[in-house]
Design a protein around this motif. Structure first.
Motif, PDB file in Angstrom:
ATOM      1  N   ALA A  33       0.836  -1.210   0.000  1.00  0.00           N
ATOM      2  CA  ALA A  33       0.000   0.000   0.000  1.00  0.00           C
ATOM      3  C   ALA A  33       0.869   1.258   0.000  1.00  0.00           C
ATOM      4  O   ALA A  33       0.626   2.200  -0.761  1.00  0.00           O
ATOM      5  CB  ALA A  33      -0.932  -0.004   1.210  1.00  0.00           C
ATOM      6  N   ALA A  34       1.898   1.275   0.853  1.00  0.00           N
ATOM      7  CA  ALA A  34       2.812   2.418   0.895  1.00  0.00           C
ATOM      8  C   ALA A  34       3.604   2.514  -0.408  1.00  0.00           C
ATOM      9  O   ALA A  34       3.862   3.611  -0.916  1.00  0.00           O
ATOM     10  CB  ALA A  34       3.749   2.291   2.087  1.00  0.00           C
ATOM     11  N   ALA A  35       3.984   1.366  -0.956  1.00  0.00           N
ATOM     12  CA  ALA A  35       4.729   1.354  -2.214  1.00  0.00           C
ATOM     13  C   ALA A  35       3.889   1.917  -3.353  1.00  0.00           C
ATOM     14  O   ALA A  35       4.376   2.699  -4.185  1.00  0.00           O
ATOM     15  CB  ALA A  35       5.176  -0.070  -2.542  1.00  0.00           C
ATOM     16  N   MET A  36       2.618   1.538  -3.394  1.00  0.00           N
ATOM     17  CA  MET A  36       1.736   2.056  -4.442  1.00  0.00           C
ATOM     18  C   MET A  36       1.585   3.569  -4.319  1.00  0.00           C
ATOM     19  O   MET A  36       1.596   4.301  -5.318  1.00  0.00           O
ATOM     20  CB  MET A  36       0.371   1.380  -4.353  1.00  0.00           C
ATOM     21  N   LEU A  37       1.444   4.053  -3.080  1.00  0.00           N
ATOM     22  CA  LEU A  37       1.352   5.497  -2.857  1.00  0.00           C
ATOM     23  C   LEU A  37       2.611   6.207  -3.351  1.00  0.00           C
ATOM     24  O   LEU A  37       2.539   7.283  -3.963  1.00  0.00           O
ATOM     25  CB  LEU A  37       1.140   5.772  -1.372  1.00  0.00           C
ATOM     26  N   LEU A  38       3.762   5.608  -3.123  1.00  0.00           N
ATOM     27  CA  LEU A  38       5.029   6.197  -3.565  1.00  0.00           C
ATOM     28  C   LEU A  38       5.102   6.259  -5.083  1.00  0.00           C
ATOM     29  O   LEU A  38       5.507   7.281  -5.655  1.00  0.00           O
ATOM     30  CB  LEU A  38       6.197   5.387  -2.994  1.00  0.00           C
ATOM     31  N   TRP A  39       4.702   5.184  -5.743  1.00  0.00           N
ATOM     32  CA  TRP A  39       4.736   5.176  -7.208  1.00  0.00           C
ATOM     33  C   TRP A  39       3.740   6.168  -7.793  1.00  0.00           C
ATOM     34  O   TRP A  39       4.025   6.860  -8.780  1.00  0.00           O
ATOM     35  CB  TRP A  39       4.463   3.766  -7.738  1.00  0.00           C
ATOM     36  N   GLN A  40       2.559   6.258  -7.198  1.00  0.00           N
ATOM     37  CA  GLN A  40       1.564   7.210  -7.689  1.00  0.00           C
ATOM     38  C   GLN A  40       2.021   8.648  -7.474  1.00  0.00           C
ATOM     39  O   GLN A  40       1.810   9.507  -8.339  1.00  0.00           O
ATOM     40  CB  GLN A  40       0.222   6.960  -6.993  1.00  0.00           C
ATOM     41  N   SER A  41       2.643   8.919  -6.323  1.00  0.00           N
ATOM     42  CA  SER A  41       3.159  10.260  -6.058  1.00  0.00           C
ATOM     43  C   SER A  41       4.256  10.625  -7.048  1.00  0.00           C
ATOM     44  O   SER A  41       4.322  11.765  -7.524  1.00  0.00           O
ATOM     45  CB  SER A  41       3.693  10.336  -4.623  1.00  0.00           C
ATOM     46  N   THR A  42       5.113   9.670  -7.369  1.00  0.00           N
ATOM     47  CA  THR A  42       6.182   9.912  -8.335  1.00  0.00           C
ATOM     48  C   THR A  42       5.614  10.251  -9.707  1.00  0.00           C
ATOM     49  O   THR A  42       6.070  11.185 -10.378  1.00  0.00           O
ATOM     50  CB  THR A  42       7.090   8.671  -8.431  1.00  0.00           C
ATOM     51  N   ALA A  43       4.613   9.499 -10.133  1.00  0.00           N
ATOM     52  CA  ALA A  43       4.005   9.749 -11.445  1.00  0.00           C
ATOM     53  C   ALA A  43       3.316  11.109 -11.480  1.00  0.00           C
ATOM     54  O   ALA A  43       3.463  11.871 -12.449  1.00  0.00           O
ATOM     55  CB  ALA A  43       3.007   8.638 -11.763  1.00  0.00           C
ATOM     56  N   LEU A  44       2.555  11.421 -10.434  1.00  0.00           N
ATOM     57  CA  LEU A  44       1.854  12.702 -10.393  1.00  0.00           C
ATOM     58  C   LEU A  44       2.837  13.868 -10.327  1.00  0.00           C
ATOM     59  O   LEU A  44       2.637  14.905 -10.977  1.00  0.00           O
ATOM     60  CB  LEU A  44       0.918  12.733  -9.189  1.00  0.00           C
ATOM     61  N   ALA A  45       3.913  13.699  -9.561  1.00  0.00           N
ATOM     62  CA  ALA A  45       4.923  14.750  -9.464  1.00  0.00           C
ATOM     63  C   ALA A  45       5.607  14.983 -10.810  1.00  0.00           C
ATOM     64  O   ALA A  45       5.933  16.126 -11.157  1.00  0.00           O
ATOM     65  CB  ALA A  45       5.959  14.386  -8.403  1.00  0.00           C
ATOM     66  N   ALA A  46       5.822  13.922 -11.580  1.00  0.00           N
ATOM     67  CA  ALA A  46       6.422  14.069 -12.907  1.00  0.00           C
ATOM     68  C   ALA A  46       5.524  14.901 -13.819  1.00  0.00           C
ATOM     69  O   ALA A  46       5.995  15.769 -14.566  1.00  0.00           O
ATOM     70  CB  ALA A  46       6.676  12.694 -13.524  1.00  0.00           C
ATOM     71  N   VAL A  47       4.212  14.648 -13.748  1.00  0.00           N
ATOM     72  CA  VAL A  47       3.260  15.413 -14.559  1.00  0.00           C
ATOM     73  C   VAL A  47       3.236  16.870 -14.113  1.00  0.00           C
ATOM     74  O   VAL A  47       3.266  17.794 -14.945  1.00  0.00           O
ATOM     75  CB  VAL A  47       1.857  14.791 -14.458  1.00  0.00           C
ATOM     76  N   LEU A  48       3.165  17.099 -12.811  1.00  0.00           N
ATOM     77  CA  LEU A  48       3.146  18.466 -12.289  1.00  0.00           C
ATOM     78  C   LEU A  48       4.413  19.225 -12.685  1.00  0.00           C
ATOM     79  O   LEU A  48       4.347  20.404 -13.046  1.00  0.00           O
ATOM     80  CB  LEU A  48       3.005  18.438 -10.765  1.00  0.00           C
ATOM     81  N   GLU A 255       5.581 -10.127   8.315  1.00  0.00           N
ATOM     82  CA  GLU A 255       6.014  -9.052   9.206  1.00  0.00           C
ATOM     83  C   GLU A 255       5.366  -7.729   8.784  1.00  0.00           C
ATOM     84  O   GLU A 255       5.120  -7.502   7.588  1.00  0.00           O
ATOM     85  CB  GLU A 255       7.541  -8.903   9.174  1.00  0.00           C
ATOM     86  N   PRO A 256       5.090  -6.823   9.722  1.00  0.00           N
ATOM     87  CA  PRO A 256       4.392  -5.567   9.376  1.00  0.00           C
ATOM     88  C   PRO A 256       5.259  -4.545   8.643  1.00  0.00           C
ATOM     89  O   PRO A 256       4.749  -3.743   7.859  1.00  0.00           O
ATOM     90  CB  PRO A 256       3.949  -5.030  10.736  1.00  0.00           C
ATOM     91  N   HIS A 257       6.587  -4.500   8.928  1.00  0.00           N
ATOM     92  CA  HIS A 257       7.510  -3.556   8.286  1.00  0.00           C
ATOM     93  C   HIS A 257       7.010  -2.117   8.406  1.00  0.00           C
ATOM     94  O   HIS A 257       6.913  -1.377   7.416  1.00  0.00           O
ATOM     95  CB  HIS A 257       7.721  -3.906   6.810  1.00  0.00           C
ATOM     96  N   ARG A 258       6.683  -1.705   9.617  1.00  0.00           N
ATOM     97  CA  ARG A 258       6.105  -0.380   9.840  1.00  0.00           C
ATOM     98  C   ARG A 258       7.073   0.747   9.488  1.00  0.00           C
ATOM     99  O   ARG A 258       6.675   1.765   8.927  1.00  0.00           O
ATOM    100  CB  ARG A 258       5.652  -0.255  11.296  1.00  0.00           C
ATOM    101  N   ALA A 264       8.311   5.107   3.247  1.00  0.00           N
ATOM    102  CA  ALA A 264       7.801   5.220   1.883  1.00  0.00           C
ATOM    103  C   ALA A 264       6.743   6.318   1.780  1.00  0.00           C
ATOM    104  O   ALA A 264       6.711   7.081   0.803  1.00  0.00           O
ATOM    105  CB  ALA A 264       7.210   3.890   1.427  1.00  0.00           C
ATOM    106  N   VAL A 265       5.886   6.429   2.790  1.00  0.00           N
ATOM    107  CA  VAL A 265       4.852   7.462   2.783  1.00  0.00           C
ATOM    108  C   VAL A 265       5.477   8.853   2.883  1.00  0.00           C
ATOM    109  O   VAL A 265       5.065   9.784   2.174  1.00  0.00           O
ATOM    110  CB  VAL A 265       3.855   7.232   3.944  1.00  0.00           C
ATOM    111  N   VAL A 266       6.479   9.002   3.751  1.00  0.00           N
ATOM    112  CA  VAL A 266       7.158  10.296   3.891  1.00  0.00           C
ATOM    113  C   VAL A 266       7.857  10.673   2.590  1.00  0.00           C
ATOM    114  O   VAL A 266       7.796  11.825   2.140  1.00  0.00           O
ATOM    115  CB  VAL A 266       8.168  10.244   5.056  1.00  0.00           C
ATOM    116  N   LEU A 267       8.510   9.697   1.964  1.00  0.00           N
ATOM    117  CA  LEU A 267       9.184   9.957   0.685  1.00  0.00           C
ATOM    118  C   LEU A 267       8.165  10.342  -0.389  1.00  0.00           C
ATOM    119  O   LEU A 267       8.419  11.246  -1.192  1.00  0.00           O
ATOM    120  CB  LEU A 267       9.969   8.719   0.255  1.00  0.00           C
ATOM    121  N   ALA A 268       7.016   9.679  -0.387  1.00  0.00           N
ATOM    122  CA  ALA A 268       5.963  10.003  -1.356  1.00  0.00           C
ATOM    123  C   ALA A 268       5.487  11.437  -1.180  1.00  0.00           C
ATOM    124  O   ALA A 268       5.306  12.175  -2.158  1.00  0.00           O
ATOM    125  CB  ALA A 268       4.797   9.031  -1.198  1.00  0.00           C
TER     126      ALA A 268
END
Length: 289
Positions: A33-48, A255-258, A264-268
């Protein structure tokens, strides 16, 4: 003048080199879930960044009078470049969406002609074990073959059906479509296929996670092994989809890997904020002056 250059460089970086580098962080899939958010943020940031580069150059030249002829020419060219980028995005969205919907509509029609319906699932008379879903706005289909029904145990079949229902419920098809649009819109020398491939893996991992929440982890693992090698038709989402080996590794890790998830969320958030700040800050500074 520095802001448009930074935004242009950021757009190129986020469209190609950064996704290629990020895709090497394979452990990121353990927090899908966090990884998907990171990839989506990267794509949106590229467009912006791509749109902001032209807009900031145009406004920079027209912000402070007197406006010279050269400034006006540069502003017009920058505005035209921005419109071209936007037009490519819209054209890519139209073509990709039209092609996918036509393809899926035809496939659903063919499935309805040859398959029998059992408990809301379309069953094909086929010796190869397959399981996939065909998304649609007016009616989705979950398709399995007769061989799938005979070779999987009830628990394994239930896990596979939960996997497919998760795809449809979360509209993973729209996520994949968005990344296909961006990959098609950016020039080939800029765009990286890493983002599209990694998102394809992540939607499968997310569906796997949803399936094991309501079912048996070992049943899903066994089902994936049975279905391995059965490719889903174009435009559909299959249980034995992208990177089966990677998905099995993630399924075995409970494992939860919190810390990784938070990182990943902060980086996104930081990636998405960067082009926004670069676009907005000069305007705010100009208003204060």
């Amino acid at each position: 003048m520095l802001t448009p250059v930074l935004l242009g460089a950021l757009a190129v970086l986020l469209a190609g080199p950064f996704p290629s580098l990020l895709s090497r962080w394979s452990r990121l899939r353990r927090t899908p879930a966090a990884a998907m958010l990171l990839w989506q943020s990267t794509a949106l940031a590229a467009v912006l960044a791509a749109l902001g580069a032209g807009l900031s150059l145009a406004t920079d030249r027209l912000w402070t009078p007197p406006i010279a002829t050269a400034d006006l020419v540069v502003a017009v060219l920058a505005g035209a470049l921005t419109l071209i980028v936007l037009a490519r995005l819209l054209l890519s969205a139209h073509r990709t969406g039209t092609e996918l919907r036509r393809m899926r509509r035809r496939h659903r029609e063919r499935v309805d002609l040859v398959a029998r319906v059992d408990g809301g699932v379309s069953v094909l008379e086929h010796d190869l074990p397959v399981a996939y879903c065909v998304p649609g706005m007016t009616g989705s289909r979950i398709v399995v073959s007769r061989s799938t029904l005979t070779r999987l145990t009830p628990d394994e079949l239930g896990a596979v059906l939960d996997h497919e229902r998760s795809h449809l419920r979360a509209r993973h098809d729209l996520v994949l479509e968005a990344f296909a649009v961006l990959h098609r819109a950016f020039p080939r020398w800029v765009a990286s296929g890493a983002a599209q491939h990694e998102v394809e893996v992540l939607v499968e991992v997310l569906a796997d996670r949803a399936a094991v929440r309501s079912g048996d982890r070992r049943a899903l693992l066994a089902a994936l092994v049975t279905l391995a090698g059965s490719a889903a038709p174009a435009g559909s989402l299959g249980s034995a989809g992208s990177s089966l080996v990677a998905r099995v590794e993630v399924l075995r890790d409970d494992e939860p890997h919190r810390l990784q998830s938070v990182s990943a969320v902060v980086l996104a958030a930081a990636i998405l904020a960067l082009p926004t700040v670069l676009v907005v800050l000069p305007w705010l500074t100009g208003l204060r002056d």
